[in-house]
Design a protein around this motif. Structure first.
Motif, PDB file in Angstrom:
ATOM      1  N   THR A 133       0.804  -1.222   0.000  1.00 20.02           N
ATOM      2  CA  THR A 133       0.000   0.000   0.000  1.00 20.02           C
ATOM      3  C   THR A 133       0.837   1.273   0.000  1.00 20.02           C
ATOM      4  OG1 THR A 133      -2.080  -0.867   0.907  1.00 20.02           O
ATOM      5  CG2 THR A 133      -1.521   1.391   1.471  1.00 20.02           C
ATOM      6  N   MET A 134       1.839   1.361   0.883  1.00 20.55           N
ATOM      7  CA  MET A 134       2.630   2.589   0.980  1.00 20.55           C
ATOM      8  C   MET A 134       3.362   2.885  -0.326  1.00 20.55           C
ATOM      9  SD  MET A 134       1.766   3.693   3.808  1.00 20.55           S
ATOM     10  CE  MET A 134       1.066   3.163   5.367  1.00 20.55           C
ATOM     11  N   ILE A 150      -6.028   0.828  -2.078  1.00 17.07           N
ATOM     12  CA  ILE A 150      -5.088   0.827  -0.961  1.00 17.07           C
ATOM     13  C   ILE A 150      -5.784   0.380   0.321  1.00 17.07           C
ATOM     14  CG2 ILE A 150      -3.644   2.641  -1.938  1.00 17.07           C
ATOM     15  CD1 ILE A 150      -4.987   4.588   0.056  1.00 17.07           C
ATOM     16  N   LYS A 151      -4.963   0.006   1.295  1.00 12.50           N
ATOM     17  CA  LYS A 151      -5.448  -0.345   2.629  1.00 12.50           C
ATOM     18  C   LYS A 151      -5.012   0.751   3.579  1.00 12.50           C
ATOM     19  CE  LYS A 151      -4.594  -5.164   1.442  1.00 12.50           C
ATOM     20  NZ  LYS A 151      -3.820  -6.396   1.741  1.00 12.50           N
ATOM     21  N   GLN A 152      -5.943   1.262   4.377  1.00 13.55           N
ATOM     22  CA  GLN A 152      -5.625   2.350   5.286  1.00 13.55           C
ATOM     23  C   GLN A 152      -5.969   1.975   6.723  1.00 13.55           C
ATOM     24  OE1 GLN A 152      -5.907   6.530   3.297  1.00 13.55           O
ATOM     25  NE2 GLN A 152      -7.925   5.606   3.083  1.00 13.55           N
ATOM     26  N   LEU A 153      -5.180   2.502   7.661  1.00 10.89           N
ATOM     27  CA  LEU A 153      -5.455   2.279   9.079  1.00 10.89           C
ATOM     28  C   LEU A 153      -6.681   3.051   9.527  1.00 10.89           C
ATOM     29  CD1 LEU A 153      -1.807   2.508  10.449  1.00 10.89           C
ATOM     30  CD2 LEU A 153      -3.120   0.452   9.924  1.00 10.89           C
ATOM     31  N   VAL A 196       0.260  -2.499   6.185  1.00 12.89           N
ATOM     32  CA  VAL A 196      -0.802  -2.123   7.105  1.00 12.89           C
ATOM     33  C   VAL A 196      -1.081  -3.237   8.113  1.00 12.89           C
ATOM     34  CG1 VAL A 196      -3.262  -1.575   7.274  1.00 12.89           C
ATOM     35  CG2 VAL A 196      -1.877  -0.504   5.502  1.00 12.89           C
ATOM     36  N   TYR A 197      -1.153  -4.488   7.648  1.00 14.79           N
ATOM     37  CA  TYR A 197      -1.426  -5.601   8.560  1.00 14.79           C
ATOM     38  C   TYR A 197      -0.283  -5.772   9.561  1.00 14.79           C
ATOM     39  CZ  TYR A 197      -4.780  -6.836   4.881  1.00 14.79           C
ATOM     40  OH  TYR A 197      -5.786  -6.812   3.948  1.00 14.79           O
ATOM     41  N   ARG A 198       0.937  -5.628   9.093  1.00 13.07           N
ATOM     42  CA  ARG A 198       2.106  -5.722   9.971  1.00 13.07           C
ATOM     43  C   ARG A 198       2.025  -4.668  11.077  1.00 13.07           C
ATOM     44  NH1 ARG A 198       8.006  -6.819   8.725  1.00 13.07           N
ATOM     45  NH2 ARG A 198       9.220  -5.690  10.267  1.00 13.07           N
ATOM     46  N   LYS A 199       1.698  -3.452  10.696  1.00 13.52           N
ATOM     47  CA  LYS A 199       1.617  -2.361  11.661  1.00 13.52           C
ATOM     48  C   LYS A 199       0.521  -2.630  12.695  1.00 13.52           C
ATOM     49  CE  LYS A 199       1.236   2.709  11.872  1.00 13.52           C
ATOM     50  NZ  LYS A 199       2.518   2.885  12.579  1.00 13.52           N
ATOM     51  N   THR A 235       0.018 -15.272  11.602  1.00 14.87           N
ATOM     52  CA  THR A 235      -0.011 -14.038  10.825  1.00 14.87           C
ATOM     53  C   THR A 235      -1.320 -13.308  11.070  1.00 14.87           C
ATOM     54  OG1 THR A 235       0.397 -13.092   8.628  1.00 14.87           O
ATOM     55  CG2 THR A 235      -1.050 -15.031   8.734  1.00 14.87           C
ATOM     56  N   VAL A 236      -1.518 -12.218  10.344  1.00 11.32           N
ATOM     57  CA  VAL A 236      -2.755 -11.444  10.402  1.00 11.32           C
ATOM     58  C   VAL A 236      -3.326 -11.361   8.996  1.00 11.32           C
ATOM     59  CG1 VAL A 236      -3.740  -9.151  10.771  1.00 11.32           C
ATOM     60  CG2 VAL A 236      -2.105 -10.075  12.403  1.00 11.32           C
ATOM     61  N   LEU A 237      -4.615 -11.710   8.862  1.00  8.56           N
ATOM     62  CA  LEU A 237      -5.288 -11.656   7.565  1.00  8.56           C
ATOM     63  C   LEU A 237      -6.702 -11.114   7.735  1.00  8.56           C
ATOM     64  CD1 LEU A 237      -4.389 -15.138   5.969  1.00  8.56           C
ATOM     65  CD2 LEU A 237      -3.441 -12.903   5.337  1.00  8.56           C
TER      66      LEU A 237
END
Length: 286
Positions: A133-134, A150-153, A196-199, A235-237
């Motif tokens: 995304t970034m 994009i993916k946003q927080l 984004v998922y990592r963050k 992980t995160v999904l």
């Protein structure tokens, strides 16, 4: 005389939104209607069909077996409608579109949409590129893309666009991952920064005071799934992207994860081809 009731496309869009979100409030936000209007529309749809489409006994609303069958027909009807209007309203649309998207989104959501758009717009050339995304945002701001997903927080005023839906994130593991030893670091399988998922994952763990260690990094959805399946870590999904080979973790004292927002950014003064594609994505996925 027609013995079947007419079903408008708004009812179908509401049905699909509720199916995908499992929540009246989120479905209302996606369709831009009140929660009561969503509830009334679903009730009327069930009366017209003569079947109960949703199981409302749980906190998260789920499709019944009849609802799952109806879902496929509803999608087809909306796709055919979009193709019809696109073909006859804009038969001469042509040009090139530079489109950026996250890799997992392209793998799971876009194939049918891209195929259908290409069929109804044969004079349009689609150039699709996958990235984090970034990186997509940076390239979009440089003018490399006509539009990006994009993916946003959170909904970002700086990156104004169309929020298509909200992603609910889960911790995901496999039977081969051992999470019972509290003296060890929590093994993580994540995409490289910036992700984004990592963050979301690292912020939640740090806030909960849980020790962690990234044991495997993969920029691809397939690589992440393979590593978790092999037992390297969790992980995160997004909830709707969890494959059958893995499962969401509902215990182990892991912290809740905040949702992310899937947003479409489109450059100003876009061509008719780009505008058509943006409308097509929003109508099919938003």
């Amino acid at each position: 005389m027609n013995r079947f009731p007419d079903i408008d496309t708004l009812s179908l869009r509401i049905f699909i939104a509720l199916s995908e979100t499992g929540n009246f409030t989120q479905a209302a936000e996606r369709i831009n209607r009140t929660q009561s209007a969503i509830s009334q529309q679903i009730k009327k749809l069930e009366e017209d069909i003569g079947k109960i489409l949703f199981d409302r006994s749980q906190r998260n609303i789920k499709l019944t077996s009849d609802g799952e069958l109806f879902f496929g027909y509803a999608q087809k009807i909306l796709e055919v409608r979009q193709e019809l209007f696109s073909r006859f309203k804009e038969p001469e649309v042509q040009g090139e579109i530079k489109f950026g998207t996250p890799e997992d989104f392209a793998t799971l959501y876009l194939p049918e949409v891209l195929s259908a758009f290409a069929a109804s717009h044969p004079m349009v050339m689609l150039n699709v590129e996958c990235d984090l995304t970034m990186h997509l945002i940076d390239k979009f701001n440089r003018g490399d893309y006509d539009l990006v997903v994009i993916k946003q927080l959170k909904v970002n005023e700086k990156n104004k666009g169309t929020t298509m839906w909200i992603e609910h994130l889960d911790w995901v593991s496999s039977a081969r991952v051992n999470l019972d030893n509290k003296n060890k670091f929590l093994p993580l399988v994540l995409s490289p920064a910036p992700c984004v998922y990592r963050k979301r994952a690292l912020e939640a763990l740090d806030k909960a005071g849980i020790k962690w260690r990234i044991v495997y990094t993969s920029p691809s959805f397939a690589g992440t799934v393979a590593a978790v399946k092999a037992g390297l870590g969790i992980t995160v999904l997004p909830r709707k992207m969890i494959p059958d080979s893995l499962s969401g973790i509902r215990k182990k004292n892991l912290p809740d994860l905040h949702e992310t927002y899937i947003t479409l950014l489109q450059k100003k003064s876009a061509s008719p081809a780009v505008n058509s594609f943006a409308e097509y994505i929003i109508s099919h996925l938003g």
